[in-house]
Each structure stands twice: as C-alpha cells, then as structure tokens.
Scaffold this active site. Structure first.
Site, PDB file in Angstrom:
ATOM      1  CE1 TYR A   1      -3.553   2.867   1.522  1.00  0.00           C
ATOM      2  CE2 TYR A   1      -1.656   2.820   3.067  1.00  0.00           C
ATOM      3  CZ  TYR A   1      -2.854   4.472   2.419  1.00  0.00           C
ATOM      4  OH  TYR A   1      -3.242   4.985   2.752  1.00  0.00           O
TER       5      TYR A   1
HETATM    6  C1  UGA Z   1      -3.989   3.692   8.948  1.00  0.00           C
HETATM    7  C2  UGA Z   1      -5.077   3.666   7.650  1.00  0.00           C
HETATM    8  O1  UGA Z   1      -5.660   2.609   7.329  1.00  0.00           O
HETATM    9  C3  UGA Z   1      -4.739   4.082   6.132  1.00  0.00           C
HETATM   10  O2  UGA Z   1      -5.410   3.684   4.811  1.00  0.00           O
HETATM   11  C4  UGA Z   1      -3.514   5.163   6.456  1.00  0.00           C
HETATM   12  O3  UGA Z   1      -2.444   4.959   5.042  1.00  0.00           O
HETATM   13  C5  UGA Z   1      -2.213   5.008   7.670  1.00  0.00           C
HETATM   14  O4  UGA Z   1      -3.430   4.753   8.964  1.00  0.00           O
HETATM   15  C6  UGA Z   1      -1.286   6.508   7.345  1.00  0.00           C
HETATM   16  O5  UGA Z   1      -1.418   6.445   8.911  1.00  0.00           O
HETATM   17  O6  UGA Z   1      -1.302   6.504   6.389  1.00  0.00           O
HETATM   18  P1  UGA Z   1      -2.807   1.814  10.570  1.00  0.00           P
HETATM   19  O7  UGA Z   1      -1.422   3.059  10.760  1.00  0.00           O
HETATM   20  O8  UGA Z   1      -2.186   1.127  10.520  1.00  0.00           O
HETATM   21  O9  UGA Z   1      -2.951   2.645   9.131  1.00  0.00           O
HETATM   22  O10 UGA Z   1      -4.268   2.850  11.498  1.00  0.00           O
HETATM   23  P2  UGA Z   1      -5.567   2.075  12.182  1.00  0.00           P
HETATM   24  O11 UGA Z   1      -5.652   0.488  11.765  1.00  0.00           O
HETATM   25  O12 UGA Z   1      -6.375   2.596  13.356  1.00  0.00           O
HETATM   26  O13 UGA Z   1      -4.061   0.701  13.185  1.00  0.00           O
HETATM   27  C7  UGA Z   1      -3.272   1.386  13.962  1.00  0.00           C
HETATM   28  C8  UGA Z   1      -2.392   0.147  14.799  1.00  0.00           C
HETATM   29  O14 UGA Z   1      -3.449  -1.044  15.188  1.00  0.00           O
HETATM   30  C9  UGA Z   1      -1.964  -0.966  13.794  1.00  0.00           C
HETATM   31  O15 UGA Z   1      -0.990  -0.356  14.025  1.00  0.00           O
HETATM   32  C10 UGA Z   1      -2.939  -1.785  13.118  1.00  0.00           C
HETATM   33  O16 UGA Z   1      -1.927  -3.105  13.877  1.00  0.00           O
HETATM   34  C11 UGA Z   1      -4.113  -1.813  15.328  1.00  0.00           C
HETATM   35  N1  UGA Z   1      -4.651  -2.519  15.190  1.00  0.00           N
HETATM   36  C12 UGA Z   1      -5.826  -2.153  14.009  1.00  0.00           C
HETATM   37  C13 UGA Z   1      -4.876  -3.603  15.351  1.00  0.00           C
HETATM   38  O17 UGA Z   1      -4.366  -3.620  16.608  1.00  0.00           O
HETATM   39  N2  UGA Z   1      -6.180  -4.416  15.597  1.00  0.00           N
HETATM   40  C14 UGA Z   1      -7.289  -4.133  14.874  1.00  0.00           C
HETATM   41  O18 UGA Z   1      -8.273  -4.497  14.569  1.00  0.00           O
HETATM   42  C15 UGA Z   1      -7.086  -2.809  13.276  1.00  0.00           C
END
Ligand code: UGA
Length: 313
Positions: free
Chosen positions: A148
C-alpha cells in the site's frame, strides 16, 4: 470556487465535501462505491451533502472515466484510493495498482488537459515505512514497508513528475492514521469502539505497544483547506497531530471515555505494519499555519457517539 473531490463518500472525503460546501464552494463528489467496506455506510456518510444544492455526485470509477465532470479552473482533491496497509498483499495488490496508481495517473492527465487550478493528493504516513528517526520529516528518505505504501509513494512521484514536466500545480499531503466519526470499519478505533459496544473481543495485532500519530479528521480537513490557500506547489507535507500514543494507551482512553470495558485478544503482528509513526508538522505550520487542535479524548468521544448511532439503529 468549484471543487472535484474523489473518494467523496469515504471517511475523509465526506468530511471534506461538507466543509467545502459550508465555505460556499460548488462541490462535485466522485465515488465508485467500491465494496472494500459497506457501500451502505458510504451512502450514509454523504447524506448531509446530498441535500445541499451546491453538491452533485458522480458515480464513476476513475480508471474507466472520461472525466467529463472536470472543468478548467477546478480544484481537484484526490482522496479516492484502495486503502488499508494490511490488506495490500497477494492478489489484492491489483486493486492497489489500479486505484492508487493508474487512477491517479489518469486523473493527472485529465487535469492537465482541462487546465485545473490546483491538485491536492491524499498521501499517507505509510510512505515512510520503519524509519529509525523521529519525528518523521518530509525530507527523510521514504522507504515504504507495505505494498500500500509503495503505491502511495508512486502516486506522489507521479504528481511531482507532472509538476516538474508540465507545471501542473499540485501538492501531496501525508495523512497520519486519521480517526473520528465515519472512520473506516477496518481501522483500529472503529473496531475497538464497536467491540466495546457489542461486548465482543478486539483483536490486537502484536502486543499493542505500536505507536501512532493518531490525527482527528477535522484537523486533517483544516490542513487540506490550509494547503489550498498556502502550500507551495510541487511540495509534500505531513498532516499529523505531532503526538505519539501507543495502541494500548489509546484503548485505555476508549474504556475511560465510554465507561465500559474492552476485551482484548492478542495475535501476531500484521505484515506491513510499522512500529511507530510521529509527524514533524513544522513545514505545514510554517507554510499555511496548520495547527491541529483536537485532543484524542474528544475525538474518541465523537467517534463513540457515531459508532453507537451506526450500530444501534
Ligand atoms: C491507517 C490507515 O488505515 C491507512 O489507510 C493510512 O494510510 C495510514 O493510517 C496512514 O497513516 O497513512 P494504520 O496506522 O494501520 O493505517 O491505522 P489503523 O488501522 O487504525 O491501525 C492502527 C494500529 O492498530 C496498527 O498498528 C494496527 O495493526 C492496529 N490494529 C488495527 C489492531 O491491532 N487491530 C485491528 O483490528 C486493527
């Protein structure tokens, strides 16, 4: 002024459309209602906009569009994308290629042909990857850690090429883990608040010590508007909160704000997930006065009210 907002029915796109309408802009929303998550939720996101006389909706896929909705002088806000860091592996990658790279290239070509005023691209903190240096500055070397992130960086590079070769004025804004009402159902806060509501378990990827610069959607919209007014064309800007919080701490805040417990289940860390993000927002502050204001607590409270209205009728 006339804005074309791609990804208008999405989480951030729908908030941006509302803000532009409230500022007196004419807004053309474009969305293909891809079923990455429920198109029904996306329709709800757009409810307020659809009743506004200055809003129109085009249900088109940018990869197949002839861009007849685009006019000379338009401001283009390109938020449409195949999102999600963890889903971008394997055969799913084709969606990321099409929606994040090809769609952007086609929109840039059409923007050049029509003579638009300004092109704003929603990039991502994921272009940085697992950097050893914090806070993350725009001039550090981007080394994405997920497919991504690779597609978002490729799209940024396309904007730069069209600016350097053809003077198409554009800017890439790197959003940092955005939260607040209408957050996507695959994202951590949405899932955790839903789990609090239903009493189900929330699955933590890894041990929950990963750190994110969680940024409120209203702060992001402020940044997008600010960029139109004061960003330098051809530049890249971080839009984060400048605040670092571990996932575990964020989950504790959710329990406090909602007054309810959250059951956790721990599984292996997800491939493509970075250990930490934290934005240096000096550039955006200097160039267009970007100042994120929302606390984590108030954003979580707002998202909680929204989750309750979404899932309890
Ligand atoms: C988010 C967005 O989903 C992306 O589209 C975006 O581009 C990205 O931010 C960005 O900053 O650019 P992410 O940081 O992975 O990505 O956001 P979340 O999905 O809210 O996850 C935050 C953290 O929680 C991650 O470490 C993830 O692994 C964790 N998480 C997420 C869990 O532990 N369980 C879940 O069910 C979902």
């Amino acid at each position: 002024m006339r804005a074309v907002v791609t990804g208008a029915a999405g989480f951030i796109g729908s908030h941006l459309c509302q803000r532009l309408l409230s500022m007196g802009w004419e807004v053309v929303g474009v969305d293909c209602f891809r079923d990455y998550y429920s198109p029904e939720i996306k329709r709800k996101n757009l409810r307020t906009c659809l009743s506004h006389p200055s809003f129109s909706l085009i249900g088109e896929d940018l990869v197949a569009s002839n861009f007849s909705f685009l006019k000379g002088g338009d401001y283009v806000f390109h938020l449409a994308a195949q999102p999600g860091v963890r889903k971008s592996w394997g055969k799913e990658f084709n969606y990321y290629l099409q929606d994040n790279i090809l769609a952007t290239q086609r929109l840039l070509e059409a923007s050049l042909e029509k003579g638009i005023s300004f092109f704003v691209f929603a990039s991502s903190s994921s272009v940085y990857g697992n950097s050893p240096n914090f806070p993350l500055r725009e001039d550090s070397r981007p080394l994405p850690f997920s497919p991504y992130g690779v597609t978002k960086l490729a799209a940024e590079n396309l904007l730069r090429l069209y600016y350097e070769n053809f003077s198409l004025p554009s800017v890439s804004l790197r959003f940092f883990t955005v939260f607040g009402p209408r957050q996507r159902p695959d994202m951590a806060f949405h899932r955790a608040l839903k789990a609090i509501l239903t009493g189900e378990e929330f699955t933590v990827y890894g041990d929950g010590s990963q750190i994110r610069d969680f940024t409120h959607v209203e702060d992001i919209v402020d940044g997008v508007i600010g960029a139109v007014e004061g960003a330098r064309a051809g530049e890249v800007y971080n839009l984060g909160s400048g605040r670092e919080v571990s996932l575990r701490d964020a989950l504790s805040i959710m329990e406090r704000v909602t007054g309810r417990p959250l059951k956790l289940k721990f599984v292996e860390a997800a491939k493509g997930d970075v250990r930490k993000t934290l934005a240096d927002i000096t550039r955006a502050r200097k160039d267009f006065g970007y100042r994120p204001r929302k606390t984590l607590e108030e954003g979580i409270e707002q998202e909680w009210y929204w989750i309750k209205s979404l899932y309890s009728g």
